[in-house]
Design an enzyme around this catalytic site. Structure first.
Site, PDB file in Angstrom:
ATOM      1  N   ASP A 138      -0.055  -4.982   0.406  1.00  0.00           N
ATOM      2  CA  ASP A 138       0.035  -4.310  -0.961  1.00  0.00           C
ATOM      3  C   ASP A 138      -1.194  -4.104  -1.840  1.00  0.00           C
ATOM      4  OD1 ASP A 138       2.403  -5.563  -0.414  1.00  0.00           O
ATOM      5  OD2 ASP A 138       2.542  -7.112  -2.105  1.00  0.00           O
ATOM      6  N   GLU A 308      10.292  -7.976  -5.566  1.00  0.00           N
ATOM      7  CA  GLU A 308       8.691  -8.279  -5.271  1.00  0.00           C
ATOM      8  C   GLU A 308       7.949  -7.401  -6.228  1.00  0.00           C
ATOM      9  OE1 GLU A 308       8.317 -10.001  -0.936  1.00  0.00           O
ATOM     10  OE2 GLU A 308       8.308  -8.116  -0.834  1.00  0.00           O
TER      11      GLU A 308
HETATM   12  C1  FRU Z   1       5.101  -7.700  -0.834  1.00  0.00           C
HETATM   13  C2  FRU Z   1       4.537  -8.998  -0.535  1.00  0.00           C
HETATM   14  C3  FRU Z   1       4.613  -9.660  -1.871  1.00  0.00           C
HETATM   15  C4  FRU Z   1       3.509 -10.799  -1.619  1.00  0.00           C
HETATM   16  C5  FRU Z   1       2.463 -10.308  -0.542  1.00  0.00           C
HETATM   17  C6  FRU Z   1       2.129 -11.130   0.512  1.00  0.00           C
HETATM   18  O1  FRU Z   1       4.762  -7.025   0.371  1.00  0.00           O
HETATM   19  O2  FRU Z   1       5.690  -9.625   0.200  1.00  0.00           O
HETATM   20  O3  FRU Z   1       5.495 -10.271  -2.439  1.00  0.00           O
HETATM   21  O4  FRU Z   1       2.618 -11.206  -2.643  1.00  0.00           O
HETATM   22  O5  FRU Z   1       3.464  -9.143   0.116  1.00  0.00           O
HETATM   23  O6  FRU Z   1       1.355 -10.642   1.300  1.00  0.00           O
END
Ligand code: FRU
Length: 588
Positions: A138, A308
Site C-alpha cells: 500500500d 481496509e
Molecule cells: C492492505 C493491508 C492493510 C495493512 C497492510 C499491511 O493491503 O492489508 O490493511 O495495513 O496491507 O501491509
C-alpha cells in the site's frame, strides 16, 4: 519512473566476505561476528525457503525486533542488504535464530561496499513508482509539503515478499519522477508498521512544532492499535511519540489503516479507520487523544471480506460539496481478490450519510489497483484530489515474476465526481503531469474496421512503455474490441459486448501467467452501450491502465509478455467499427 534519475551505478561489486568468527550459542542460534570494512552486509535469500529470524547487534544498537528473512537453503535467488556503514571499523554480530550452522545463507552472507544493480530488469516500470529493491504494498502517508509530494509505502527491505513492514519513502516535485529516500519507520516493540496517513500540523495542535509532518499508522503487534510519529525535517526522519499507541485496540481484531485529515466544520482532526467490516470515524483536537464519532458501513456496499485502507474526502460536484468514502476490501473484489469500493454522500464532521446509489461501486474494475488513497494537503489553489493505488492483487502479489523488487503503484490519478447518465460516480484520470512524459507522438490515419484490422507496428523502438489514445465508434457492431499483440502470439485482449453490457480484459494468453493459477482469471466491467468509446491506455512494461470515456470506467491490469506488444489489432464480429484520432505516444 523516469530513467534519468537512475542512470547511476551499475554492477554488483562484492568486495569481501570476511567474517571474523562463527559460533554456535544457546539452542540453535548461530551468531556470526563481522569486522565491518564495507557499507553493507548482504544476506542471501531463497524465496521458497522458510522464514528465519535475524538479529543485528552493533555497538549501542540491537535490532529491537528480529527481521524475517527467507534465508537461502539450496540456492541464492538474490541478496538483501543490511546497511552497516555507520559501524565501519567496529564489530557487528548477526544472529540467526533457530538455524543450522551449515545453512547456505549463513555461510554465504558477506560484506560489500555496494548494493546496486542495473535497474533495468525486464519488468521494471519506466514511469510508475516501484521500490528500488524489495517488496512494496500500500501507498501510505501521501502528503504534499513545500513543493514536494511525499510517498511513503508499505515496505520490506529484506525480501521481495510481504513481511517486516516498514514505511519506505520517496519524494517527487512533479508526480512523475521520484527520488528514493531512506526508510522512515521500522518495526518496534508495538509491532510492524502497517498502513496509515500523514498530515501537516499547520497550527501545531500536537505540540511537535508548527508545520510538523505527523504520521498516523497502525502498530501491528499482538493487536492492532494506532500510533503517531513526527518529523520536523520535511519527512526525512521521524520520531515515534513516546506514549504510543494513541488509539489502543478496543477488542477488534481488524482495527487499522488510519486516514486522518483536518475537518473544517468540526474544527478538529478526523480519522477514518477500518474496523472489521465498517469504517469508524474518530475525532481529535491534537492527534493524540481520540474520541469515537460514528460508525459507517453495516448493511451497505460489499461485505465479502474485511475492509481496509479507508479514505474520506470532500469534492465539489455541481457547485456543491460532496464527500467520498473509499474502502478497499480483500478478497471479494468484483473480479476476484482485492478491489476498492466507494460511497458518495455527505459528512457533517461526525457522521457519513451515503446517497442512495447502486452500491457496491468500484473505483477500478481491473484486478490490479488496491489500497489506494489520496494525498493530503494539496494546496487550495491546485484543488485536485490525487489518488495512487498499489498495482497488484493479494491473490498473486507475492509471486509475480519480477526480479529484485515486487510491485509498483498506479499512475497518479485525478479523481472527480461525474454523472454517467444514470447516477453519480467517481471517475479517475491520469494527472495532467503525465502528459509531459509523452515523446514521439505519432498520429495514425483513421481506420474502418470490417471484421479485422491491424496496426502492425506501434513504435519503431518499442521498449514496452507507451500510451495509446483513440476513439472507437461501433456501427451496428455488438461484440468488438482490440488487442495488444506480439510476434510470440501473446495477446492482451479488450472486448466490448453490447449484448451483455460488459467490457472485459482477457490476459490468459498475455505471456507468463502460471506463477499463480488465479492470475489468468478474466475481468469484467459494466459498461452501458455508448455511441463512441474514448480510449486511453497507458502501458508500462508489465502493466496496462485503461481509461474509458474520461475515466468513467477504469481498469488496471498486470501482464508479463515475453516480448513487448508492438501490434494493435481491432475486430468486430458483426457490423463495422470506425477508429479515429489514433495516437501512439512513446513514453520516455
Ligand atoms: C492492505 C493491508 C492493510 C495493512 C497492510 C499491511 O493491503 O492489508 O490493511 O495495513 O496491507 O501491509
Amino acid at each position: 519512473m523516469k530513467k534519468s534519475i537512475f542512470s547511476i551505478l551499475i554492477a554488483l561489486l562484492l568486495i569481501n566476505s570476511s567474517c571474523i568468527s562463527q559460533k554456535k550459542s544457546a539452542g540453535e542460534n548461530i551468531s556470526v561476528d563481522y569486522q565491518i570494512q564495507s557499507s553493507y552486509l548482504l544476506i542471501p535469500v531463497e524465496e521458497k525457503a522458510p522464514e528465519v529470524k535475524i538479529k543485528v547487534s552493533a555497538p549501542n544498537s540491537t535490532t529491537s525486533v528480529p527481521y524475517d528473512v527467507h534465508l537461502a537453503l539450496n540456492q541464492i535467488d538474490y541478496w538483501v542488504p543490511v546497511d552497516v556503514k555507520k559501524w565501519k571499523g567496529q564489530k557487528v554480530t548477526i544472529t540467526y535464530l533457530d538455524v543450522k550452522a551449515s545453512t547456505l545463507g549463513v555461510n554465504e552472507a558477506k560484506q560489500s561496499d555496494r548494493f546496486d544493480f542495473k535497474y533495468d530488469e525486464t519488468y521494471r516500470p519506466q514511469f510508475h513508482f516501484s521500490p528500488e529493491h524489495g517488496w512494496m504494498n500500500d501507498p501510505n502517508g501521501m502528503v504534499y509539503l513545500d513543493g514536494e509530494y511525499h510517498l511513503f509505502y508499505q515496505y520490506n527491505p529484506y525480501g521481495c515478499m510481504w513481511g517486516n513492514m516498514h514505511w519506505g519513502h520517496a519524494v517527487s516535485t512533479d508526480l512523475t519522477s521520484w527520488t528514493y529516500l531512506p526508510t522512515v519507520l521500522a518495526p518496534d516493540s508495538l509491532g510492524a508498521i502497517f498502513s496509515g496517513s500523514a498530515v501537516i500540523d499547520v497550527n501545531n495542535t500536537a505540540g511537535f512544532g508548527k508545520n510538523a509532518m505527523v504520521a498516523i499508522y497502525t502498530s501491528a503487534g499482538k493487536v492492532q492499535a494506532q500510533s503517531i510519529a513526527y518529523s520536523t525535517d520535511k519527512g526525512r526522519t521521524f520520531t515515534k511519540y513516546t506514549k504510543n499507541p494513541v488509539l489502543p485496540n478496543p477488542g477488534i481484531t481488524d482495527f487499522r489503516d488510519p486516514k486522518v485529515s483536518w475537518n473544517e466544520a468540526a474544527n478538529q482532526w478526523v480519522m477514518a479507520l477500518a474496523t472489521k467490516q465498517t469504517v469508524t470515524f474518530f475525532g481529535s483536537p491534537n492527534l493524540k487523544d481520540w474520541t469515537k464519532l460514528s460508525e459507517f458501513g453495516e448493511g451497505i456496499g460489499s461485505h465479502a471480506a474485511v475492509w481496509e485502507c479507508p479514505d474520506l474526502f470532500p469534492m465539489t460536484y455541481d457547485g456543491k460539496t460532496k464527500w467520498v468514502l473509499i474502502v478497499s476490501l480483500n478478497p471479494g473484489g468484483p473480479n476476484g481478490g482485492s478491489a476498492t469500493q466507494y460511497f458518495i454522500g455527505n459528512f457533517d464532521g461526525k457522521t457519513f450519510k451515503p446517497d442512495a446509489l447502486p452500491y457496491p461501486l468500484w473505483l477500478d474494475y481491473g484486478r490490479d489497483n488496491y489500497a489506494g488513497v489520496t494525498f493530503n494537503n494539496i494546496p487550495k489553489a491546485d484543488g485536485r484530489r490525487i489518488f495512487m493505488g498499489w498495482m497488484s492483487n493479494w491473490d498473486y502479489a507475492n509471486q509475480v515474476p519480477t526480479l529484485n523488487f515486487r510491485s509498483a503503484n498506479t499512475s497518479p490519478r485525478e479523481l472527480a465526481i461525474v454523472h454517467n447518465g444514470q447516477h453519480l460516480i467517481v471517475s479517475s484520470n491520469p494527472v495532467k503531469e503525465m502528459n509531459s512524459l509523452k515523446d514521439r507522438i505519432s498520429e495514425m490515419p483513421d481506420l474502418q474496421v470490417d471484421k479485422e484490422a491491424t496496426i502492425t507496428e506501434l513504435l519503431k523502438d518499442n521498449d514496452g512503455s507507451y500510451e495509446i489514445e483513440m476513439s472507437i465508434q461501433p456501427v451496428n457492431a455488438e461484440e468488438f474490441g482490440f488487442s495488444l499483440n506480439n510476434a510470440k502470439n501473446e495477446v492482451l485482449k479488450f472486448n466490448f459486448d453490447n449484448s451483455t453490457g460488459f467490457f472485459s480484459i482477457d490476459r490468459k494468453k498475455s505471456g507468463m501467467t502460471d506463477f499463480n493459477d488465479r492470475f489468468a482469471l478474466g475481468m469484467n466491467a459494466p459498461l452501458g452501450k455508448k455511441g463512441v468509446y474514448k480510449i486511453r491506455l497507458l502501458v508500462d512494461k508489465a502493466s496496462a491502465e485503461l481509461f474509458i470515456n474520461d475515466g468513467e470506467i477504469t481498469m488496471t491490469t498486470l501482464f508479463f509478455p515475453s516480448e513487448w506488444m508492438n501490434q494493435l489489432k481491432f475486430y468486430c464480429k458483426t457490423g463495422k467499427l470506425k477508429v479515429e484520432n489514433i495516437k501512439i505516444n512513446n513514453i520516455k
